[in-house]
Each structure stands twice: as structure tokens, then as C-alpha cells.
Design an enzyme around this catalytic site. Structure first.
Site, short mmCIF file in Angstrom:
data_model
loop_
_atom_site.label_atom_id
_atom_site.label_comp_id
_atom_site.label_asym_id
_atom_site.label_seq_id
_atom_site.Cartn_x
_atom_site.Cartn_y
_atom_site.Cartn_z
N GLY A 1 0.84 -1.22 0.10
CA GLY A 1 0.19 -0.06 -0.06
C GLY A 1 0.97 1.28 0.06
N PRO B 1 2.53 4.85 1.12
CA PRO B 1 3.11 5.06 2.30
C PRO B 1 2.03 5.68 3.25
CG PRO B 1 4.58 6.10 0.54
CD PRO B 1 3.16 5.49 -0.05
N GLY B 2 2.08 5.32 4.40
CA GLY B 2 1.38 6.04 5.41
C GLY B 2 0.04 5.48 5.52
N THR C 1 2.84 -0.77 8.78
CA THR C 1 3.60 -0.87 9.93
C THR C 1 2.67 -1.07 11.17
OG1 THR C 1 5.46 0.36 8.96
CG2 THR C 1 5.63 -0.47 11.29
N HIS D 1 -6.90 35.09 -11.91
CA HIS D 1 -6.42 33.55 -12.12
C HIS D 1 -7.18 32.79 -11.33
CE1 HIS D 1 -3.49 30.56 -13.12
NE2 HIS D 1 -3.80 30.15 -12.33
N GLU D 2 -7.30 32.85 -10.09
CA GLU D 2 -8.14 32.11 -9.23
C GLU D 2 -9.62 32.10 -9.37
OE1 GLU D 2 -6.54 29.68 -7.76
OE2 GLU D 2 -4.77 30.39 -7.86
P1 ADP Z 1 3.26 2.66 6.51
O1 ADP Z 1 1.83 2.26 5.62
O2 ADP Z 1 3.98 3.61 5.82
O3 ADP Z 1 4.09 1.62 7.25
P2 ADP Z 1 2.62 3.77 9.09
O4 ADP Z 1 1.82 2.22 9.52
O5 ADP Z 1 3.76 4.00 9.67
O6 ADP Z 1 2.40 3.69 7.59
O7 ADP Z 1 1.57 4.77 9.59
C1 ADP Z 1 1.94 5.87 9.94
C2 ADP Z 1 1.15 6.36 10.86
O8 ADP Z 1 -0.33 6.82 10.40
C3 ADP Z 1 0.83 5.50 12.12
O9 ADP Z 1 1.78 5.62 13.33
C4 ADP Z 1 -0.49 6.16 12.43
O10 ADP Z 1 -0.70 6.97 13.49
C5 ADP Z 1 -1.33 6.63 11.31
N1 ADP Z 1 -2.24 5.68 10.98
C6 ADP Z 1 -2.06 5.04 9.46
N2 ADP Z 1 -3.12 4.19 9.12
C7 ADP Z 1 -4.08 4.24 10.36
C8 ADP Z 1 -5.16 3.86 10.48
N3 ADP Z 1 -5.85 2.96 9.65
N4 ADP Z 1 -5.69 3.95 11.80
C9 ADP Z 1 -5.17 4.64 12.72
N5 ADP Z 1 -3.80 5.43 12.51
C10 ADP Z 1 -3.45 5.12 11.36
ZN ZN Z 2 -3.86 28.03 -11.55
MG MG Z 3 6.16 1.56 7.61
#
Ligand code: ADP
Ligand code: ZN
Ligand code: MG
Length: 609
Positions: A201, A203-204, A208, A423-424
Site C-alpha cells: 500500500g 506510504p502512510g 507497519t 487567475h483563481e
Molecule cells: P506505513 O504504511 O508507511 O508503514 P505506518 O503504519 O507507519 O504507515 O503509519 C503511520 C502512522 O499513520 C501511524 O503511526 C498512525 O499514527 C497513522 N495511521 C495510518 N493508518 C492508520 C489507521 N488505519 N488507523 C489509525 N492510524 C493510522
Molecule cells: Zn492556477
Molecule cells: Mg512503514
């Protein structure tokens, strides 16, 4: 190296201190007068001696005047004999209190051993200190092949309830944990225990996080390693670390081994530009070997995470390895609200706050972005000296996460301000007037990040499919800024360059990828497409030069058409455009409802894109 020098210095210092202490205890106290045996005999004969105490060969003498003295006798002979042979007067001798004292066992051994043992002890301490230092400091020097395997040492425990959304991922993982705990149930039915699960998936999205939740929930040992650690320092270590990691996990079975960021080692072998990275390949090979080496009932499951599945070596994905794959998507509206709720915990929010409204404004945000948003909200609130985080602050935080912080301080001339306002205003007005466009949420001429101003439009619901008409509306809106500048001032500025770039790239996708042009339902160019990464990499040009020219022509047509649409709208609604631009110059920012309020008197009828 300097560490070693430091250790040696420390060792020497310890030695010096120990020997000082030693000598302070062992050195005899200032010696009493020493008498020769002859002198002793003379004193006895003179009646000056009160007592003589014999301790080994040492004689402790007390004189009648109360003072003391010491002397020594020969080892082999008794004291009485010695004195007699020296001519002591037997009469005088009788007045002397003669006592023989046994050396106590403790003293005897101490006298014997301390001088030999103490240096040994000191040397021992010296080496112990050195090794300890070397171990903690330059760890690698003594543990090349160790994998730094952490046994679920995450600081704070994460449970599934801390993870919002990600339903499929959670279900899959729960099932796997069940496998580990009750393998019989599955094996009896002939099922094979899954070896590896790959979490993929952007990032974020919580890869993890969800793995950590498995650690928290599963109740089996959980080993964690980041793949980049495999290849940390020395050549040849990656493979042995891998072996070590798998061995540790197998010994602890049933267990889960989590390899984070596996793309760091799992890249396609032999695909590296300018020669592959041997180290990485060996590590990857070792992972494959280890996973193949599991026998039917090894109860170790390998969990891995990546945001670049496109570059993974296909060998990793073969059955028996990472044969289960779980995709973690960007959160949809409901999930975003849930994630916001989780991260609102521990923050002090105003009573009337509506997190759903925040979720509505944040399509495309990842979980990490949303966590960041809540934090920014708190920071903005604090900076304003408020006690409670309000709706306003959260909206602003969302914009900050998307666009970077407002740059109110940037000095812009009146002329620049006017250009930006038109513009906007152009973008916003086209968006309001063209059919199938997303509604305008906010228009602003405050500079943010690199943008001079911005018009935010947000889909009212999450979209998975988009139609050709919606794309046409988008294109017209993207060109609204450029067109407005041209119509108003007869000139265009560099402020439109980013719009043009995006419009061109969108138009090209319509032609080459979505088959939405006159060239018909076909695609051009072989692209490796990672839908959820929102980008594609063109790897092969599989069309002729002639076709390339036609593609360019279609792209041009899309842009020209969008320009015409924008021009038609802005020409028809010149007074409305002026009104919006003037208001923007005065207020700088217009919320969605304010903007639509301004347009009411002009009765704008939607036109096709
Ligand atoms: P990655 O997919 O990059 O490993 P992480 O697991 O490190 O992402 O997520 C980063 C942070 O974003 C987490 O520590 C958490 O605080 C927040 N986060 C991401 N997804 C969720 C989720 N589904 N529910 C709650 N918090 C989330
Ligand atoms: Zn523009
Ligand atoms: Mg990660």
C-alpha cells in the site's frame, strides 16, 4: 579506534586505583622500635620486659614502661631455646609473660593469597570493562552476523482497535494468527499453513501499524526487522543476518517474523542499473532459501510490508513464499473519520466539533496525513493561544497538510495580487459553471508553498471511477486560470505553468491510457501500473512514430477544447468574474458558500465541458 584508546586508559586508571587501595590496607602501620634478639635478651636480664607474644616468627614485646617493640626469631627454633642460647637469665625469664599465638587460618591464607590474587582480579576487571565497552559501543565489531532482531519491542502496545478501517487486512491477519495457534484445525483439512503475507500500500496507510497490532493481539512471539538493517554495513552480512533472523524465529515457533520495507532487499535481481547490488541479491536469495526451507509444519509466518510492490522480485511472490497479498488502500470517507477519531484521543477538542466535515475535506489523505492533521490542528490552536481545538483550526490544518503553510508574509505588488485574483477567480468560476465539475470548497489568493493562490475543489464522495465528462470538466477548470488572465489582461503570466503541466499530463492519459480520444478504445505504451500509487512508469513504446504524432494531435485537441470551454464561460460571465476577483482582492479568501453566494445574482447555467 578512539574507543579502544579510551578503554585502555580506563583500564590503566582502574589498575592504579586498585593498587593504591591495596597498598593502603596492606602496608604495615608505622613500625614500632625493632629490637635485635641480643637487645631483647639484655632487656629481659635487666627486668624491663613484661611480656613476649610469639606469632609465627614475629615477636611482639611489651616493656614494663608500657611501650612496645617487635623482633624476629629464626624460623626453625623455639623461642625459649633461642633466648637460652643467647644467654638469658632463667630467673629474669620467669618474670616475662611468654605467650605463643597461633596464626589464625584466615590471616594465614590472606597473607598467602592476596599478593598473588589481587593483580589477577585487577586484570580481570580491566578486561571485563574493555569488553563491555567494546560491546555496547562498537557493537558490530563483535557481532557481525547478528540480526538485531527485536522481539516485539515496540514501545507502546498497539491493538486492532487502534487501527481504523483496513478491514481486509485485519481479517486476513486474524486468520493467520489463528493458523499459528490452532494449526491442527487447518492441517486436518489438508490446508497448508500460509508462509508469507505481503502488505502492500502507499506510504502512510498503516502497514507497519497493522503489523504492530498483530504483535499486540496475537500472543505469539513477534520478531521485527527492517530490511534496510539487513544490508547495513558489511558485505556478506545480509545473508547471515537473514539466516540468524529465521533461526531465531524458528526456535521460538509458533512465531511471526515481520520484515518491514522489504523492497530494500527484494528488488528484482539483475535489474539494477549499472550492475546489481550483490549484497542485496545475496540477502534476497537467503530469504528465499529460508522460506523454502520451512517444512510442512514449521509454525513461523513471515509478514512483510512494502510500498513498492512493482519493483519486487517475482520470485518472492511465488507460492510457498509471499503467496498472500493484502492491499492497504487509502482510507475512504468513513475510515478517514474513524482515523481522525482515533487521533483525536488525548487532544482537547471543542464540544461542537464535527470530524466528519474534516473527513469530507480530505480525500486522498493517508492515515499518516490524518494523524499529522490532528497534530497540526493542536499546534495551530496553541499558537493562537486558545484552549480548545476548534473546527476552524482543523480545516486550516488540512490545508496546511495539502498545500504547505500559508505564506502571508510574502510581499506581492498590487498588480500581482490582481493577476492572482483573476487567475483563481477564473478557475473557480469555470468550476461553478461547467457540468460534472466538483464543487468549489475554497478560493484564496494567499500564497502557499509554491502556489501563488489556490482553488480547492473536492469531490462530495469518494470516487473510484471517473467519466470522460468529468475529465473534460477538470481540464476546463485547470485552464480557467490561464484563460482568465488572457481575457482580462491580454497577457499571461508564469502563474499558470503548473496548471498547464497538469492539464497536458491529464490529456495525455485520456488518450493513451483511458481510450477516451478520437483514436478510440485502445491504449498506447506499455505501462506498469500501480493503481494505488497513483503513478505509472512507461517502460516500452509500442507504437509507431506516425501514431505518436497522432497522439500529440489528440492531446492538443483536448487542451484546445478545454480552453474554448473556459473562454466561453468566462466571456459570458464577465461581470461575475469581476465580482469574484474584486472580492478576493478585498478578503483574500472565500469559503465555498461565500463564493456561491456571490454568484447567485448572476444566475449561472451549467454548460457541458
Ligand atoms: P506505513 O504504511 O508507511 O508503514 P505506518 O503504519 O507507519 O504507515 O503509519 C503511520 C502512522 O499513520 C501511524 O503511526 C498512525 O499514527 C497513522 N495511521 C495510518 N493508518 C492508520 C489507521 N488505519 N488507523 C489509525 N492510524 C493510522
Ligand atoms: Zn492556477
Ligand atoms: Mg512503514
Amino acid at each position: 579506534m578512539s574507543n579502544l584508546v579510551k578503554n585502555i586508559l580506563w583500564g590503566i586508571l582502574t589498575l592504579v586505583i586498585i593498587s593504591l587501595v591495596f597498598s593502603a590496607f596492606v602496608a604495615p602501620p608505622p613500625a614500632p622500635t625493632t629490637l635485635s634478639l641480643n637487645q631483647l635478651v639484655d632487656k629481659i636480664n635487666a627486668g624491663q620486659v613484661k611480656s613476649v607474644t610469639v606469632n609465627g616468627n614475629d615477636l611482639a614485646i611489651t616493656l614494663t614502661d608500657g611501650s612496645t617493640a617487635v623482633s624476629k626469631k629464626e624460623a626453625e627454633t623455639g623461642i625459649a631455646e633461642t633466648l637460652k642460647s643467647l644467654g638469658v637469665d632463667p630467673k629474669a625469664m620467669q618474670t616475662v609473660n611468654l605467650a605463643v599465638q597461633d596464626q589464625s587460618g584466615w590471616e594465614f591464607w590472606a597473607n598467602l593469597l592476596i599478593p598473588t590474587l589481587l593483580p589477577l582480579i585487577a586484570i580481570g576487571i580491566f578486561f571485563w570493562l574493555m569488553f563491555r565497552q567494546a560491546k555496547t559501543g562498537a557493537n558490530q565489531a563483535f557481532s557481525f552476523g547478528r540480526s538485531n532482531l527485536k522481539l516485539s519491542t515496540f514501545k507502546d502496545k498497539v491493538m486492532f482497535k487502534d487501527v481504523a478501517g483496513l478491514k481486509e487486512a485485519k481479517e486476513e491477519l486474524i486468520e493467520v494468527v489463528d493458523f499459528l495457534k490452532n494449526p491442527k484445525k487447518f492441517l486436518d483439512l489438508g490446508a497448508r499453513i500460509p508462509r508469507g503475507i505481503l502488505l502492500m500500500g502507499p506510504p502512510g496507510t498503516g502497514k507497519t501499524l497493522v503489523a504492530r497490532a498483530v504483535a499486540g493481539e496475537s500472543g505469539v512471539p513477534f520478531f521485527y526487522i527492517s530490511a534496510s538493517e539487513f544490508v547495513e554495513m558489511f558485505v556478506g552480512v545480509g545473508a547471515s543476518r537473514t539466516r540468524d533472523a529465521f533461526m531465531t524465529a524458528k526456535r521460538a515457533a509458533p512465531a511471526i517474523l515481520f520484515i518491514d520495507e522489504i523492497d530494500a532487499v527484494g528488488r528484482q535481481r539483475g535489474a539494477g542499473l549499472g550492475g546489481g547490488n550483490d549484497e542485496r541479491e545475496q540477502t534476497l536469495n537467503q530469504i528465499l532459501v529460508e522460506m523454502d526451507g520451512f517444512d510442512r509444519d514449521t509454525r513461523v509466518i513471515v509478514l512483510a510490508a512494502t510500498n513498492r510492490p512493482d519493483i519486487l522480485d517475482p520470485a518472492l511472490l511465488r507460492p510457498g513464499r509471499f503467496d498472500r497479498r493484502v492491499i492497504l488502500d487509502l482510507p475512504d470517507l468513513n475510515d478517514r473519520e474513524a482515523i481522525l477519531k482515533i487521533h483525536a484521543e488525548g487532544k482537547i477538542l471543542a464540544k461542537n466539533i464535527d470530524l466528519r466535515k474534516v473527513a469530507v475535506r480530505t480525500p486522498g489523505f493517508s492515515g499518516a496525513d490524518l494523524a499529522n492533521l490532528m497534530n497540526e490542528g493542536a499546534i495551530i490552536t496553541a499558537r493562537r493561544g486558545k484552549k480548545l481545538i476548534g473546527q476552524e483550526e482543523l480545516f486550516e490544518a488540512a490545508e496546511k497538510v495539502i498545500l504547505g503553510p500559508e505564506r502571508k508574509s510574502r510581499v506581492i505588488s498590487q498588480k500581482e495580487k490582481e493577476i492572482t485574483a483573476y487567475h483563481e477567480g477564473g478557475h473557480a468560476l469555470v468550476a461553478a459553471a461547467v457540468k460534472d465539475a466538483d464543487p468549489v470548497q475554497k478560493v484564496s489568493i494567499i500564497s502557499r508553498g509554491f502556489a501563488g493562490g489556490y482553488t480547492m475543489k473536492l469531490p462530495t464522495e469518494d470516487q473510484h471511477l471517473k467519466t470522460r465528462n468529468q475529465f473534460l470538466a477538470d481540464l476546463a477548470m485547470m485552464l480557467g486560470g490561464y484563460t482568465s488572465e488572457k481575457l482580462t489582461f491580454g497577457d499571461v503570466s508564469t502563474g499558470a505553468s503548473n496548471d498547464l503541466k497538469e492539464a497536458s499530463s491529464l490529456a495525455r492519459r485520456l488518450v493513451m491510457k483511458y481510450g477516451m480520444s478520437e483514436l478510440g478504445p485502445t491504449t498506447f505504451g506499455k505501462t506498469e501500473d500501480m493503481v494505488f500509487l497513483g503513478r505509472e512508469i512507461t517502460t516500452e513504446k509500442n507504437y509507431s512514430e506516425k501514431m505518436a504524432a497522432e497522439i500529440d494531435e489528440q492531446v492538443r485537441k483536448f487542451i484546445a477544447h478545454a480552453y474554448e470551454t473556459a473562454e466561453r464561460i468566462l466571456k459570458t460571465h464577465k461581470p461575475a468574474l469581476k465580482k469574484v476577483a474584486d472580492t478576493l482582492m478585498e478578503k483574500e479568501t472565500l469559503e465555498g458558500d461565500e463564493f456561491y453566494g456571490l454568484l447567485l445574482p448572476y444566475k449561472i447555467k451549467p454548460v457541458a465541458g
